[in-house]
Design an enzyme around this catalytic site. Sequence first.
Site, mmCIF file in Angstrom:
data_model
loop_
_atom_site.group_PDB
_atom_site.id
_atom_site.type_symbol
_atom_site.label_atom_id
_atom_site.label_comp_id
_atom_site.label_asym_id
_atom_site.label_seq_id
_atom_site.Cartn_x
_atom_site.Cartn_y
_atom_site.Cartn_z
ATOM 1 N N ASN A 1 7.681 -7.094 -33.628
ATOM 2 C CA ASN A 1 8.289 -5.744 -33.629
ATOM 3 C C ASN A 1 7.875 -4.924 -32.407
ATOM 4 O OD1 ASN A 1 5.681 -5.038 -34.192
ATOM 5 N ND2 ASN A 1 6.201 -3.599 -35.834
ATOM 6 N N ASP B 1 10.315 -6.563 -38.167
ATOM 7 C CA ASP B 1 9.001 -6.269 -38.745
ATOM 8 C C ASP B 1 8.650 -7.296 -39.818
ATOM 9 O OD1 ASP B 1 6.834 -4.933 -40.231
ATOM 10 O OD2 ASP B 1 7.376 -3.225 -38.961
ATOM 11 N N SER C 1 -10.166 -14.113 -38.611
ATOM 12 C CA SER C 1 -11.020 -13.540 -37.573
ATOM 13 C C SER C 1 -12.490 -13.688 -37.929
ATOM 14 C CB SER C 1 -10.676 -12.050 -37.447
ATOM 15 O OG SER C 1 -11.660 -11.378 -36.708
ATOM 16 N N TYR D 1 -10.210 -3.654 -40.836
ATOM 17 C CA TYR D 1 -9.545 -4.825 -40.239
ATOM 18 C C TYR D 1 -10.136 -6.125 -40.801
ATOM 19 C CZ TYR D 1 -8.574 -8.430 -36.727
ATOM 20 O OH TYR D 1 -8.212 -9.593 -36.102
ATOM 21 N N LYS E 1 -8.462 -9.226 -43.094
ATOM 22 C CA LYS E 1 -8.472 -10.650 -42.725
ATOM 23 C C LYS E 1 -9.108 -11.490 -43.829
ATOM 24 C CE LYS E 1 -6.263 -10.556 -38.895
ATOM 25 N NZ LYS E 1 -5.039 -11.335 -38.692
ATOM 26 N N ILE F 1 -13.408 -8.132 -21.704
ATOM 27 C CA ILE F 1 -13.327 -8.861 -20.431
ATOM 28 C C ILE F 1 -12.232 -8.283 -19.538
ATOM 29 C CG2 ILE F 1 -12.787 -11.116 -19.390
ATOM 30 C CD1 ILE F 1 -14.321 -12.421 -21.703
ATOM 31 N N ARG G 1 -21.264 -11.598 -28.286
ATOM 32 C CA ARG G 1 -19.959 -12.105 -28.731
ATOM 33 C C ARG G 1 -19.807 -13.566 -28.337
ATOM 34 N NH1 ARG G 1 -20.115 -8.403 -31.143
ATOM 35 N NH2 ARG G 1 -18.743 -6.620 -31.428
HETATM 36 P P1 NAD Z 1 -1.662 -8.820 -30.152
HETATM 37 O O1 NAD Z 1 -1.679 -7.388 -30.575
HETATM 38 O O2 NAD Z 1 -1.533 -9.131 -28.712
HETATM 39 O O3 NAD Z 1 -0.540 -9.613 -30.943
HETATM 40 C C1 NAD Z 1 -0.070 -9.248 -32.215
HETATM 41 C C2 NAD Z 1 1.438 -9.207 -32.147
HETATM 42 O O4 NAD Z 1 1.913 -8.880 -33.456
HETATM 43 C C3 NAD Z 1 1.964 -8.130 -31.206
HETATM 44 O O5 NAD Z 1 2.907 -8.667 -30.285
HETATM 45 C C4 NAD Z 1 2.621 -7.109 -32.122
HETATM 46 O O6 NAD Z 1 3.763 -6.490 -31.537
HETATM 47 C C5 NAD Z 1 2.980 -7.967 -33.321
HETATM 48 N N1 NAD Z 1 3.056 -7.167 -34.539
HETATM 49 C C6 NAD Z 1 2.198 -6.215 -34.972
HETATM 50 N N2 NAD Z 1 2.639 -5.679 -36.114
HETATM 51 C C7 NAD Z 1 3.804 -6.311 -36.413
HETATM 52 C C8 NAD Z 1 4.755 -6.189 -37.465
HETATM 53 N N3 NAD Z 1 4.571 -5.262 -38.433
HETATM 54 N N4 NAD Z 1 5.831 -6.981 -37.461
HETATM 55 C C9 NAD Z 1 6.032 -7.894 -36.469
HETATM 56 N N5 NAD Z 1 5.178 -8.044 -35.436
HETATM 57 C C10 NAD Z 1 4.070 -7.266 -35.414
HETATM 58 O O7 NAD Z 1 -3.000 -9.451 -30.742
HETATM 59 P P2 NAD Z 1 -3.636 -10.880 -30.476
HETATM 60 O O8 NAD Z 1 -4.927 -10.658 -29.818
HETATM 61 O O9 NAD Z 1 -2.647 -11.781 -29.861
HETATM 62 O O10 NAD Z 1 -3.936 -11.322 -31.982
HETATM 63 C C11 NAD Z 1 -3.105 -12.269 -32.662
HETATM 64 C C12 NAD Z 1 -3.705 -12.549 -34.031
HETATM 65 O O11 NAD Z 1 -5.023 -13.072 -33.888
HETATM 66 C C13 NAD Z 1 -3.844 -11.312 -34.909
HETATM 67 O O12 NAD Z 1 -3.572 -11.685 -36.241
HETATM 68 C C14 NAD Z 1 -5.306 -10.935 -34.753
HETATM 69 O O13 NAD Z 1 -5.773 -10.215 -35.873
HETATM 70 C C15 NAD Z 1 -5.944 -12.299 -34.635
HETATM 71 N N6 NAD Z 1 -7.224 -12.303 -33.931
HETATM 72 C C16 NAD Z 1 -7.280 -11.993 -32.599
HETATM 73 C C17 NAD Z 1 -8.503 -12.033 -31.944
HETATM 74 C C18 NAD Z 1 -8.633 -11.713 -30.480
HETATM 75 O O14 NAD Z 1 -9.762 -11.707 -29.974
HETATM 76 N N7 NAD Z 1 -7.554 -11.444 -29.738
HETATM 77 C C19 NAD Z 1 -9.674 -12.372 -32.651
HETATM 78 C C20 NAD Z 1 -9.566 -12.670 -34.009
HETATM 79 C C21 NAD Z 1 -8.331 -12.662 -34.634
#
Ligand code: NAD
Length: 328
Positions: free
Chosen positions: A32, A66, A130, A154, A158, A195, A218
Amino acid sequence: MRILVTGGAGFIGGHLTEAFVAEGNDVTVLDNFEPFYDLGIKRRTVERCRAVAADSEGSYELIEGDVRDSDLVSDLVCDAEAVVHQAAQAGVRTSVDEPREVTDINLGGLVNVLESAARSETRRVILASSSSVYGKPQSLPYTEEHQTEPVSPYGVTKLAGEHYARVYNELHGLPTVCLRYFTVYGPRMRPNMAISNFVSRCYNGEPPVIYGDGSQTRDFTYVDDIVDANRSLLATDAADGGVLNVGSSDNISIRELAVAVRDQLAPELDIVYEEPRQADAEHTHASVEKAQEAIGYEPSRSIEEGVREFIDWYDENREWYEPLVRSS
Ligand code: NAD
């Protein structure tokens, strides 16, 4: 394989999508374009995935919508053989400020995916969990059996998501796997993470900012390793119904990291320390033995190698972080 990647315009979802398409899969992305950070990165990610699809046997389709829209999710899940669910509000601090919204997205969206998958022929659902589920270390590195006591809304979403996945596996026989990602970094990473923030500030002649005294540690995971873990799990039932840590199995303090980046890019800058941020975990460090056994997972880079690679990429691709110019 027909794969649905929710959140596939985001950082991790974009890398997953690109890899799946390049391997010849037919990928549908549901995203979304939530404006948590500048949308330029997401739009560029979409363009990149389209370009990869044009050069591969695979295909790419973007659905802007969404994950809380149950009818839409149901239609998309029905058409997919596997679902790789990344869509979430991924910010710990946002979850402190807006817990209702974050719970709605992270759990409402997840239940839509599981409910639809349980009622269709889905072969596997892989969920992005996570390291935030652990919260308070009693011993490190964290094994999957370590107690879970999240310190942010958060992390609670998870952890609850993992329980939903387990329950859907037990009640409906739905093959689910939850991957506990430890802080992920690499090209196109979110600009609000340590980073990318340190690197971009040093490039702009601004001091890196540390929240707290920087003694928090981390386990940083290179995004390619996250892609490998997901890719392996599409092809095996070895971890169905369970959770796996995906980390580098090493850790570094935020102060050491900031100093290393600053020394390489802008040694003249001082490091600035600000008040610690609420709900930040003190330490993370993954044991990856279970993932090694289940899927042969091996972290590919040390933090030094990975940060060096990220800096090289950033140096050549700074435009990814520039806001998109829109014609009105
Ligand atoms: P990000 O924010 O770059 O990607 C999440 C994507 O989900 C975004 O493109 C956003 O537009 C989309 N999104 C959010 N709400 C939405 C909705 N209601 N409907 C449709 N799309 C939606 O984050 P990321 O870092 O790529 O994280 C991806 C996943 O990994 C997430 O579930 C996050 O919780 C998990 N995660 C990430 C990390 C990290 O270090 N980046 C660590 C642990 C877990």
